[in-house]
Scaffold this active site. Sequence first.
Site, PDB file in Angstrom:
ATOM      1  N   SER A 252       1.572  -9.865  -0.818  1.00 30.80           N
ATOM      2  CA  SER A 252       1.189  -8.450  -0.743  1.00 30.80           C
ATOM      3  C   SER A 252       1.535  -7.794   0.589  1.00 30.80           C
ATOM      4  CB  SER A 252      -0.309  -8.300  -1.024  1.00 30.80           C
ATOM      5  OG  SER A 252      -1.067  -9.090  -0.125  1.00 30.80           O
TER       6      SER A 252
ATOM      7  N   LYS B 141       0.811  -1.220   0.000  1.00 28.67           N
ATOM      8  CA  LYS B 141       0.000   0.000   0.000  1.00 28.67           C
ATOM      9  C   LYS B 141       0.844   1.271   0.000  1.00 28.67           C
ATOM     10  CE  LYS B 141      -4.521  -1.459   1.351  1.00 28.67           C
ATOM     11  NZ  LYS B 141      -4.409  -2.865   1.817  1.00 28.67           N
TER      12      LYS B 141
ATOM     13  N   GLU C 198      -9.520   7.225   3.278  1.00 28.51           N
ATOM     14  CA  GLU C 198     -10.446   6.308   3.938  1.00 28.51           C
ATOM     15  C   GLU C 198      -9.649   5.085   4.353  1.00 28.51           C
ATOM     16  OE1 GLU C 198      -9.762   6.251   0.813  1.00 28.51           O
ATOM     17  OE2 GLU C 198      -9.519   4.110   0.396  1.00 28.51           O
TER      18      GLU C 198
END
Length: 410
Positions: free
Chosen positions: A390, A101, A123
């Site tokens: 990930s 991310k 968010e």
Amino acid sequence: MNEFADSSKTPKHPYPDARGRYGDFGGKYVPETLMCALDELEQAYAAACEDDAFQAELRALQINYVGRPTPLYYAKRFTEHLGGAKVYFKREDLAHTGAHKINNALGQALLAKRMGKRRLIAETGAGQHGVATATAAALFGFDCDVYMGTEDIERQKLNVFRMKLLGTNVVPVDSGSKTLKDAINEALRDWVTNVADTHYVLGTVHGPHPFPLICRGFQSVIGREARQQIMEQEGRLPDCLIACVGGGSNAIGLFFEFLREDAIRMIGVEAGGYGIESGQHAARFAGGKLGMLQGAYSYVLQDENGQILGTHSVSAGLDYASVGPEHACLFTSGRVEYTYATDDEALDAFQLISELEGIIPALESAHAIAHACKVVPRMDPGEVVILNMSGRGDKDVHQAARFILSEDLT
Ligand SMILES: *Cc1c(COP(=O)(O)O)cnc(C)c1O
């Protein structure tokens, strides 16, 4: 070094088109007041892609701050255990803050700086994207507000505290289901009001155009590195790519660089929760319908009246009612296969990789591993698979203990 730099000899990727569509999907279904902001963002991103100074600053931060390139690791014991193709892990779990991310949050923060913004908003559901954005905000000295449902704040106390440590203000959202989709609505509302000085860092390849394009652009570093690394280690391209799919950013980040290689099979793995029949899952392709959510047209889990259905997954990062529009396009064209792994399968994979490889994977990534356990044994030992790891699983040990030991560690 723009998004297409390494692909300059091949035709430009067809999607998104000028209207921000991926085939039938995507678009910008937003209030009139946001149209200008989206246009401004689209132009700023296009300019940044062509700006060598921007690309050099981004690359330097990716190297010295994030720790890129992340390793491409040959998982020898896992490979021997499965007895089929060779499996490599792309180690996004080793990136700063523990997941992919940060690639997107850092890129968007740098873009916001270039646009002269002074404030970031975001968010977050489980808090992972909130932490990545709070990190980038601290790095550049932005004010930062992260919207989070009160239900999620209660469930994710550690990430809430992390964001606060990083100097971010966590704004509780008490409306609707008090979870991610309500937080997105509030973040969009804030952006409408404060668009002059504020950039909205959207966390995955979803939302109105140009967000899916921008997020793909910043995540596609994963696939570019993986291509170079597999050429160095195996002297050839992989046969198959596997990644988990929440909104779809880590998956497209790996897949994008390889999409034009027709021989490479690609598999996206969604959250099967308690199973499709149970209705408690987040498998949008297996159980969803076409619809509009958060500014884009895609597959959505909804009832006959278009009401958004509740979702369930053991992994918070995959627990969302819709999926990025480019994945909808890749699903309908058949270029990428989409399947799902259940909670139980993911938890088994979580333990397996911890024991076999000394890597505790994120529960999201464990869905991709669970599917690898199904397909890799049927492959030839000469074949090569790249699985996107990930994120790391430190954030998930409480959740895992609850399911595996039926014990609460707190
Ligand atoms: C958020 C998250 C995901 C899911 O998001 P995508 O946009 O689908 O990549 C997957 N893995 C980890 C570790 C995450 O934090």
